[in-house]
Design a protein around this motif. Structure first.
Motif, PDB file in Angstrom:
ATOM      1  N   GLU A   3       0.484  -1.340  -0.162  1.00  0.00           N
ATOM      2  CA  GLU A   3      -0.036   0.155  -0.086  1.00  0.00           C
ATOM      3  C   GLU A   3       0.683   1.391   0.053  1.00  0.00           C
ATOM      4  N   PHE A   4       2.075   0.983   0.539  1.00  0.00           N
ATOM      5  CA  PHE A   4       2.755   2.555   0.968  1.00  0.00           C
ATOM      6  C   PHE A   4       4.411   2.269   0.862  1.00  0.00           C
ATOM      7  N   THR A   5       5.544   2.525   0.362  1.00  0.00           N
ATOM      8  CA  THR A   5       6.943   2.164  -0.018  1.00  0.00           C
ATOM      9  C   THR A   5       6.953   3.852  -0.238  1.00  0.00           C
ATOM     10  N   ILE A   6       8.204   4.260   0.619  1.00  0.00           N
ATOM     11  CA  ILE A   6       9.539   5.085   0.605  1.00  0.00           C
ATOM     12  C   ILE A   6      10.841   4.767  -0.117  1.00  0.00           C
ATOM     13  N   LEU A   7      11.200   4.166  -1.205  1.00  0.00           N
ATOM     14  CA  LEU A   7      12.631   4.134  -2.128  1.00  0.00           C
ATOM     15  C   LEU A   7      13.066   4.944  -1.114  1.00  0.00           C
ATOM     16  N   ASP A   8      14.178   4.610  -1.142  1.00  0.00           N
ATOM     17  CA  ASP A   8      15.670   5.003  -0.936  1.00  0.00           C
ATOM     18  C   ASP A   8      16.038   6.272  -1.861  1.00  0.00           C
ATOM     19  N   ALA A   9      17.064   6.812  -2.276  1.00  0.00           N
ATOM     20  CA  ALA A   9      17.455   8.478  -2.256  1.00  0.00           C
ATOM     21  C   ALA A   9      17.571   7.009  -4.212  1.00  0.00           C
ATOM     22  N   VAL A  10      18.957   5.785  -4.498  1.00  0.00           N
ATOM     23  CA  VAL A  10      18.807   5.343  -5.698  1.00  0.00           C
ATOM     24  C   VAL A  10      17.748   4.945  -6.052  1.00  0.00           C
ATOM     25  N   ALA A  11      17.055   4.074  -5.611  1.00  0.00           N
ATOM     26  CA  ALA A  11      16.361   4.019  -6.546  1.00  0.00           C
ATOM     27  C   ALA A  11      15.057   5.311  -6.878  1.00  0.00           C
ATOM     28  N   SER A  12      15.147   5.562  -5.804  1.00  0.00           N
ATOM     29  CA  SER A  12      13.896   6.885  -6.165  1.00  0.00           C
ATOM     30  C   SER A  12      15.074   7.948  -7.371  1.00  0.00           C
ATOM     31  N   GLU A  13      16.439   7.790  -7.649  1.00  0.00           N
ATOM     32  CA  GLU A  13      16.142   8.375  -8.731  1.00  0.00           C
ATOM     33  C   GLU A  13      16.983   7.681  -9.879  1.00  0.00           C
TER      34      GLU A  13
END
Length: 484
Positions: free
Chosen positions: A114-124
């Motif tokens: 339902e809810f995920t926060i991606l880390d900086a590497v995955a987000s970029e």
């Protein structure tokens, strides 16, 4: 970091109308899962699918307060703002090949939660892949990135910031009156020219029709002062200091055209006016802003000769209205001009609605100034919260405008332009002129306006009608593009 919210098709269908009406979404999540930082986050709403990696991206937005608002011992409410429908067809599977191998599984797994926060590497990696997928998607991501962190104003130390703050507030008030989310003004940067109108700093939204893109029949056509100007316009009969920036906003069959006019250096301006004009009824109201101190116990101003002179000028504007000759022209009172005593708390939110304050009709101000209630300790006159018991709030004032119960009678578009020019040049005011129109399925008459304001669920029914129409003919600015 990027927030990913995965919802079922049933959930998305249930909240679809609210997403379109409010352009925001609230999700309650475990507080311990949220980051400790305060940087705004790009947020993706995807549709959960039984097929691995087939989660389509349906909405994009911004979480400006990553920690959310605490609602229980262990939960926080995260608010996603500036929601925009994905302009292209794209799923996680479609961009998987563009992702580095070490982040593919992380991205795909987010579609099952339902809810995920991606880390900086995955987000970029994810944002880069989405931007490469299609130019329209890149433009939207750039816009959201700009809108996520608008510039903060410093009205206590910079005169131009105080003026811009008032001008943006006037535009927000006009938009709130029409029912357009004020978040449309969120993407803003301080203009390079400190004397320029506030709207000169507005960052254009992708797919938003520009002034030159629509029919050019804007509200200053035919007026010598404003004729043939485009956003921005510099020069003309008001001299080199004159500048006008025009923005057009549309939402659910309503259109508002906002002209922001400055005709004097910021140091010589006497304040800000909002002139709100409802085209079908040929009626406008004028709101003149007066700043109150932000301190709660000190929200009052001294009445001086300058304020009294401005009241005289407002009364001359009110005299342009004619008596009502038809039932729909009847108003609660003959005066269309108001003074708003307004304040901006130092902890102002990033995307506020209209600022707190009190709306006072000019004849009411005259009565107050003749009463002992406004007499100061040294014989002068004071206006503010300690002196005034009765006033109109934002909600009460906008309701009166929406229902056509205040305003002029029989004001032409040419007269409106002349008033705006005179207020900007001779009265040395920053002027925000907003004209409400209707587009799409509505060509709003007085009767239709009343129906919209009083029929329960009217906007939801209209949004549903527009959604059905889009299945056959996409709305302007919301086209579906083929995959790259």
């Amino acid at each position: 970091m990027v927030y990913v919210i995965a919802l079922s098709e049933k959930e998305l269908d249930r909240i679809d109308m609210d997403l379109r009406l409010k352009q925001s979404f609230t999700k309650t999540v475990a507080a311990e899962s949220l980051p400790s930082g305060s940087e705004p986050q790009i947020t993706l709403l995807v549709k959960r699918s039984s097929a691995a990696g087939q989660a389509p991206l349906v909405w994009l937005g911004v979480v400006r307060q990553p920690r959310g608002e605490k609602v229980a011992a262990v939960d926080s409410r995260v608010n996603v703002e500036l929601l925009r429908e994905c302009p292209v067809s794209v799923s996680l599977q479609a961009i998987e090949k563009k992702l580095p191998p070490d982040v593919r599984n992380v991205i795909v797994a987010a579609s099952d939660r339902e809810f995920t926060i991606l880390d900086a590497v995955a987000s970029e990696a994810l944002l880069s892949a989405l931007a490469q997928h299609h130019e329209k998607l890149r433009q939207l991501l750039d816009f959201l990135g700009e809108a996520a962190e608008p510039e903060r104003l410093d009205p206590l130390s910079r005169a131009e910031d105080a003026s811009w703050q008032e001008q943006l507030e006037a535009a927000r008030l006009a938009m709130a009156t029409v029912g357009i989310p004020p978040a449309r003004l969120a993407a803003w940067r301080r203009p390079a020219d400190r004397h320029a109108p506030a709207l000169a700093g507005l960052i254009a939204e992708p797919y938003e029709p520009s002034l030159l893109d629509y029919d050019m029949h804007h509200f200053f056509d035919g007026d010598d002062v404003f004729q043939s100007m485009g956003p921005p316009y510099v020069g003309g009969s008001l001299g080199s200091a004159f500048r006008c920036d025009i923005q057009v906003f549309e939402h659910l069959g309503r259109r508002i055209e906002i002209a922001n006019v400055n005709a004097s250096p910021v140091e010589t301006r006497l304040g800000t006016d909002l002139i709100f004009y409802h085209e079908p009824t040929q009626s406008f109201v004028l709101v003149q802003y007066k700043r109150l101190p932000h301190e709660a116990g000190n929200r009052w101003i001294r009445v001086d000769k300058k304020l009294l002179s401005q009241l005289d000028r407002l009364e001359r504007v009110a005299a342009l209205s004619r008596p009502a000759g038809l039932p729909h022209e009847w108003r609660l009172g003959p005066d269309p001009c108001f003074v708003k005593l307004s304040y901006w708390p130092l902890t102002e939110t990033i995307d506020p609605g209209p600022s707190p304050g009190m709306y006072l009709p000019v004849p009411y101000v005259r009565l107050l100034l003749e009463d002992d209630v406004t007499r100061g300790p040294n014989g002068g006159r004071l206006l503010g919260y300690p002196q005034i018991d009765r006033y109109l709030t934002n909600t009460e004032f906008t309701t009166l405008i929406k229902n056509g119960l205040v305003g002029t009678v029989g004001t032409t578009i040419e007269e409106l332009a002349a008033i705006g020019a005179q207020r900007a040049e001779e009265d040395r005011m920053s002027v925000v002129v907003a004209v409400e129109r209707a587009t799409g399925p509505l060509r709003e008459t007085v009767k239709e306006r009343h129906k919209r304001n009083h029929a329960q669920g009217y906007d939801k029914a209209l949004a549903n009608r527009l959604r059905r129409q889009r299945r056959h003919a996409p709305m302007p600015g919301q086209q579906t593009f083929p995959e790259a």
